[in-house]
Design an enzyme around this catalytic site. Structure first.
Site, PDB file in Angstrom:
ATOM      1  CG  PHE A 149      -0.219   0.281   2.534  1.00 23.10           C
ATOM      2  CD1 PHE A 149       0.058   1.567   2.959  1.00 23.10           C
ATOM      3  CD2 PHE A 149       0.191  -0.768   3.340  1.00 23.10           C
ATOM      4  CE1 PHE A 149       0.723   1.815   4.155  1.00 23.10           C
ATOM      5  CE2 PHE A 149       0.843  -0.536   4.544  1.00 23.10           C
ATOM      6  CZ  PHE A 149       1.113   0.758   4.951  1.00 23.10           C
ATOM      7  CD  GLU A 176      -6.051  -5.952   0.495  1.00 25.68           C
ATOM      8  OE1 GLU A 176      -6.052  -6.602   1.558  1.00 25.68           O
ATOM      9  OE2 GLU A 176      -5.123  -6.012  -0.349  1.00 25.68           O
ATOM     10  CB  SER A 226       5.253  -7.665   6.667  1.00 24.78           C
ATOM     11  OG  SER A 226       4.548  -8.873   6.400  1.00 24.78           O
ATOM     12  CB  CYS A 281      10.554  -0.446   2.994  1.00 25.15           C
ATOM     13  SG  CYS A 281      11.155  -0.028   1.346  1.00 25.15           S
ATOM     14  CD  GLU A 384       9.137  -2.176   8.537  1.00 28.30           C
ATOM     15  OE1 GLU A 384       9.520  -1.439   7.605  1.00 28.30           O
ATOM     16  OE2 GLU A 384       8.715  -3.331   8.351  1.00 28.30           O
TER      17      GLU A 384
END
Length: 499
Positions: A149, A176, A226, A281, A384
């Site tokens: 996303f 989505e 992830s 990230c 994270e």
């Protein structure tokens, strides 16, 4: 309410599964659309159509394929603001950041215009008596990308641009949570001249992902998300013989040496730590000042800067520093991790937990938080966070700072701020992290270099974009040819050697 379906054979089509998910405006907390969630049968149908279209596209010469991407770049520039607005509306990031999302994908499309050169093979004349040897790069067939996303334009383009340039057909399963931009990108590819069926967009959730992993006609899969999911996808897809490239989580450290320009370091930490609400990230989530004096001075400079950050919806204009996080669940998780840091004894020197936006009280906003005296055992260090939270871990020496970074299970990006060339060279040589910045806080390589993390941040042998992308989306065939001279020499029963 708008319903977003799929993009199959060059046009939008409604979903057939009967399952849908809400697409939220993160600033208001309200559902603004619904997106169809594909069934395994819908994925299979998309793959079947792509498989039928791919041979003709592979037979199209690389220069003509490159011209499609050339036109695509032109259309991206034309529709930049439209694409950015679609991203901001569903993701929440500011409009300048959303334009950067598109721009970074556009740069990969520009690189892929060089496909005719990048796909050239090798040739050896006279490898043996009357024998020539050459190699060629050929597409894999149908390949797929499962994208996150946080970059709904950039990462899909990182995947489908090189794959399509190589002559493959591509199945894109975007997030989505913000599906509108990938659908717009697919429409622009068709406008640019891409044949129908070569880029299919299948929206969905886990059912669609599992269908992609198991489909026998999908030859390769690229994933960003992830680490636990990256490990699952890598193991499951590789076990079925697919080529797999998976990129997972990160915990990016920025070491601040005593000789660093602290104003420059603070600018870097504020931008890299809080930009896009920390949902990158490559965000810097750990500051590692070396020495107590450096740490004290850094915190003194950071506190007023973090406290003055402007938070708001993208509609507030370009004066906003960052917006909301992606979902109500993400906000709850971030706040829980901040609470855990306080309970563990870290100093929360800037507390953004109580932030509310007037007129947007139901939005998914989290105020900027700054921790000091975090230790490696704390959850806020180990996890994270993927939110606007910067943790400061004090190091007694350069070696301690280096060791801290090297021990971390993630290895996506890191940076060092220093004026000393010898220290910088030592750091870049020894650090076990895939992307390294020297006085650069977010060391994301440009499109003609590869993007990829080490350790639990990356699974697979090849990086995203750059020359590695063309290696990933093709296989090498080597041909040994001999044209008889007219003299029959008879059969040979020993292994061939070159005389």
């Amino acid at each position: 309410m708008e319903t977003i379906g799929h993009f199959i054979d060059g046009r939008r089509v409604p979903g057939q599964s009967g399952r849908r998910a809400e697409v939220f405006n993160p600033a208001t907390g309200e559902a603004q659309a619904e997106v169809a969630l594909a069934s395994a049968a819908e994925v299979a149908a998309a793959v079947e159509r792509a498989k039928a279209a791919q041979p003709a596209w592979a037979a199209t010469n690389p220069q003509r394929r490159a011209r499609v991407l050339m036109k695509f770049v032109e259309l991206l520039n034309r529709d930049m603001d439209r694409l950015a607005e679609a991203i901001s509306r569903e993701h929440g990031k500011t409009l300048p950041d959303a334009r950067g999302d598109v721009q970074r994908g556009l740069e990969v499309a520009e690189f892929c215009i060089g496909a005719p050169h990048l796909l050239k093979g090798e040739f050896t004349d006279g490898a043996g008596r009357g024998i020539d040897m050459y190699s060629m790069r050929q597409p894999l067939g149908v390949v797929a990308g499962i994208t996150p996303f946080n970059f709904p334009a950039m990462i899909p383009m990182w995947k489908f641009c090189p794959a399509i340039a190589c002559g493959n057909a591509f199945i894109l399963k975007p997030s989505e949570r913000d599906p509108s931009c990938p659908m717009l990108l697919a429409e622009l590819m068709i406008e640019a001249g891409l044949p129908e069926g070569i880029l299919q967009v299948v929206n969905g959730d886990r059912e669609a992902v599992e269908a992609i992993l198991d489909h026998p006609d999908i030859a390769a899969i690229g994933f960003v998300g992830s680490t636990p999911v990256a490990q699952h996808i890598y193991g499951r897809a590789a076990a079925t013989g697919k080529r797999v490239q998976c990129f997972g989580g990160a915990k990016n450290h920025m070491i601040v040496m005593p000789d660093a320009d602290l104003d420059q370091a603070v600018d870097a930490l504020v931008g890299a730590g809080y930009g896009a609400a920390g949902e990158r990230c490559m965000a810097v989530s750990v500051a590692v000042p070396v020495g107590e004096a450096t740490a004290d001075a850094l915190i003194r400079k950071l506190v007023p800067r973090v406290e003055s950050l402007k938070i708001g919806p993208y509609t507030a204009g370009e004066d906003v520093d960052f917006g909301p996080v992606i979902s109500r669940e993400a906000k709850s998780r971030i706040l829980g991790l901040i609470d855990s840091g306080v309970e563990a004894g870290a100093d929360l020197v800037v507390d953004g937990r109580g932030f509310t936006m007037q007129g947007y009280e139901s939005g998914f906003f989290v105020g900027a938080c700054l921790f000091d005296r975090v230790t490696p055992e704390m959850e806020i260090y180990r996890q994270e966070i993927f939110g606007p939270v910067l943790s400061t871990v004090r190091a007694a020496s350069y070696e301690d700072a280096l060791e801290l970074t090297m021990r971390n299970e993630f290895g996506n990006g890191t940076a060092i701020f220093t004026r000393d060339g010898a220290t910088a060279r030592d750091f870049t040589s020894r650090i076990n992290v895939g992307m390294v910045g020297v006085n650069v806080p977010i060391p994301v390589p440009l499109a003609y270099h590869g993007f990829g993390g080490w350790k639990k941040s990356g699974f697979g042998d090849l990086n995203q974009h750059g020359p590695d992308a063309f290696r990933f989306y093709t296989r090498t065939k080597t041909v040994t040819s001999r044209w008889p001279s007219g003299i029959t020499e008879g059969a040979a029963f020993s292994i061939p050697t070159m005389e």
